[in-house]
Design an enzyme around this catalytic site. Structure first.
Site, short mmCIF file in Angstrom:
data_model
loop_
_atom_site.label_atom_id
_atom_site.label_comp_id
_atom_site.label_asym_id
_atom_site.label_seq_id
_atom_site.Cartn_x
_atom_site.Cartn_y
_atom_site.Cartn_z
N GLU A 48 -34.32 43.63 -11.60
CA GLU A 48 -34.25 44.05 -10.19
C GLU A 48 -34.25 42.84 -9.26
O GLU A 48 -33.44 42.76 -8.32
CB GLU A 48 -35.43 44.96 -9.85
N ASN A 52 -31.02 41.51 -6.98
CA ASN A 52 -31.10 41.40 -5.52
C ASN A 52 -30.55 40.06 -5.03
O ASN A 52 -29.89 40.00 -3.98
CB ASN A 52 -32.54 41.58 -5.05
N ARG A 106 -25.94 51.26 -4.30
CA ARG A 106 -27.33 50.91 -4.52
C ARG A 106 -28.22 52.12 -4.28
O ARG A 106 -27.86 53.03 -3.54
CB ARG A 106 -27.76 49.76 -3.58
N1 LIG Z 1 -33.14 38.36 -2.38
C1 LIG Z 1 -32.78 39.09 -1.31
N2 LIG Z 1 -32.09 38.50 -0.28
C2 LIG Z 1 -31.73 39.21 0.80
N3 LIG Z 1 -32.00 40.54 0.96
C3 LIG Z 1 -32.68 41.18 -0.02
C4 LIG Z 1 -33.10 40.48 -1.20
N4 LIG Z 1 -33.76 41.38 -1.98
C5 LIG Z 1 -33.75 42.55 -1.33
N5 LIG Z 1 -33.11 42.45 -0.14
C6 LIG Z 1 -32.96 43.54 0.87
O1 LIG Z 1 -33.89 44.56 0.58
C7 LIG Z 1 -33.21 45.81 0.38
C8 LIG Z 1 -33.94 46.66 -0.65
O2 LIG Z 1 -33.88 46.08 -1.95
P1 LIG Z 1 -34.07 47.00 -3.23
O3 LIG Z 1 -35.33 47.77 -3.09
O4 LIG Z 1 -33.92 46.16 -4.44
O5 LIG Z 1 -32.86 48.06 -3.14
P2 LIG Z 1 -31.28 47.85 -3.36
O6 LIG Z 1 -31.06 46.58 -4.11
O7 LIG Z 1 -30.86 49.05 -4.13
O8 LIG Z 1 -30.66 47.80 -1.98
C9 LIG Z 1 -31.80 45.43 0.01
O9 LIG Z 1 -30.86 46.46 0.30
C10 LIG Z 1 -31.58 44.18 0.86
O10 LIG Z 1 -31.25 44.53 2.19
MG LIG Z 2 -32.18 45.93 -5.65
#
Ligand SMILES: Nc1ncnc2c1ncn2[C@@H]1O[C@H](COP(=O)(O)OP(=O)(O)O)[C@@H](O)[C@H]1O
Ligand SMILES: [Mg+2]
Lengths: 146, 102
Positions: A48, A52, A106
């Site tokens: 996960e 990301n 997502r």
């Molecule tokens: N490493 C990262 N850099 C920038 N934005 C991030 C990062 N990790 C997460 N995000 C932001 O947080 C949101 C939620 O992440 P997550 O819970 O993993 O759901 P998803 O990946 O399905 O969108 C993402 O849609 C993104 O906007």
């Molecule tokens: Mg994610």
């Protein structure tokens, strides 16, 4: 912080490296004699966090992802996943279940899964500078199972 | 990731073999949708008994396949998930919206 062992690797934010990151963590954690279930949990959380970085941190380019694993005080595994990408403007909001900026592909459940599969999850981020995710998990392992 | 389809009217069986993550999700969904378009089955069973790993990328794949089936009046069932994918399904709460046969 005191540690018994560690590994630090960097790789480009290509999606094929998601499986690689899981394998690396799996092999590193094996020295702690975890159960298959614990190994699965840790690999899921790493998948996960790394995904990301690939999708959200560097949406239009290939950047660097750093993965560090440490054994702290015997049976405590710590994992750091960090990027130097776009950052998260509102971390609390991003950690809310179902929140996603990723559209239909997502689910917005990444952080929720990291939280439930690990014991602790810390997210630090600065817009324009990058994000670091630190997770820990105590691996009571096979010894506890008897 | 391998996607193996087997149609015996009106049921379509889709067997997913390997690891379903962000890297493999788009191609997996494409293969599933292709099979659904081709056979227009009444029922679709997603066989996860040989899916050794799944993360949240898989959730979106399952939900989109289910939506696709519902649009044509059909239904989707998830069959025999292994323990790691099953844990992801329950941690995300998706087991409440998807028919899962253990
Ligand atoms: N490493 C990262 N850099 C920038 N934005 C991030 C990062 N990790 C997460 N995000 C932001 O947080 C949101 C939620 O992440 P997550 O819970 O993993 O759901 P998803 O990946 O399905 O969108 C993402 O849609 C993104 O906007
Ligand atoms: Mg994610």
């Amino acid at each position: 912080m005191k540690y018994d062992n560690y590994i630090k690797v960097e790789f480009p934010s290509k999606s094929c490296n998601e499986a690689l990151a899981r394998s690396v963590v799996g092999v590193f954690a094996s020295q702690m004699d975890p159960t298959l279930g614990e190994l699965g949990d840790v690999k899921t959380a790493v998948s996960e966090a790394v995904t990301n970085c690939v999708i959200h941190a560097y949406p239009d380019s290939v950047g660097v992802i750093r993965l560090r694993c440490r054994v702290l005080e015997g049976d405590l595994l710590e994992i750091l996943v960090r990027d130097w990408g776009c950052g998260i403007p509102d971390v609390e909001k991003a950690r809310t279940p179902l929140f996603t900026t990723g559209g239909e592909e997502r689910s917005g459940m990444g952080f929720t899964i990291m939280e439930s599969f690990m014991d602790t999850l810390k997210v630090r981020s600065r817009p324009g500078r990058g994000t670091s995710v630190v997770m820990t998990r105590r691996l009571s392992g096979k010894t506890a199972e008897g | 990731m391998k996607v193996i389809t087997d149609y015996s009217p009106p049921n379509l069986f889709i067997r997913c073999v390997g690891e379903l993550d962000h890297h493999t999700a788009a191609e997996t969904l494409r293969r599933i949708e292709q099979a659904l378009d081709r056979y227009l089955p009444k029922n679709c069973a997603l066989d996860f008994s040989a899916l050794t790993f799944m993360d949240s990328s898989g959730i979106a794949v399952i939900l989109r396949a289910q939506k696709r089936m519902r649009e044509t009046g059909g239904s989707l069932v998830l069959v025999h998930p292994m323990s790691q994918p099953e844990k992801v399904l329950s941690a995300s709460g998706i087991h409440r919206f998807v028919d899962i046969r253990y």
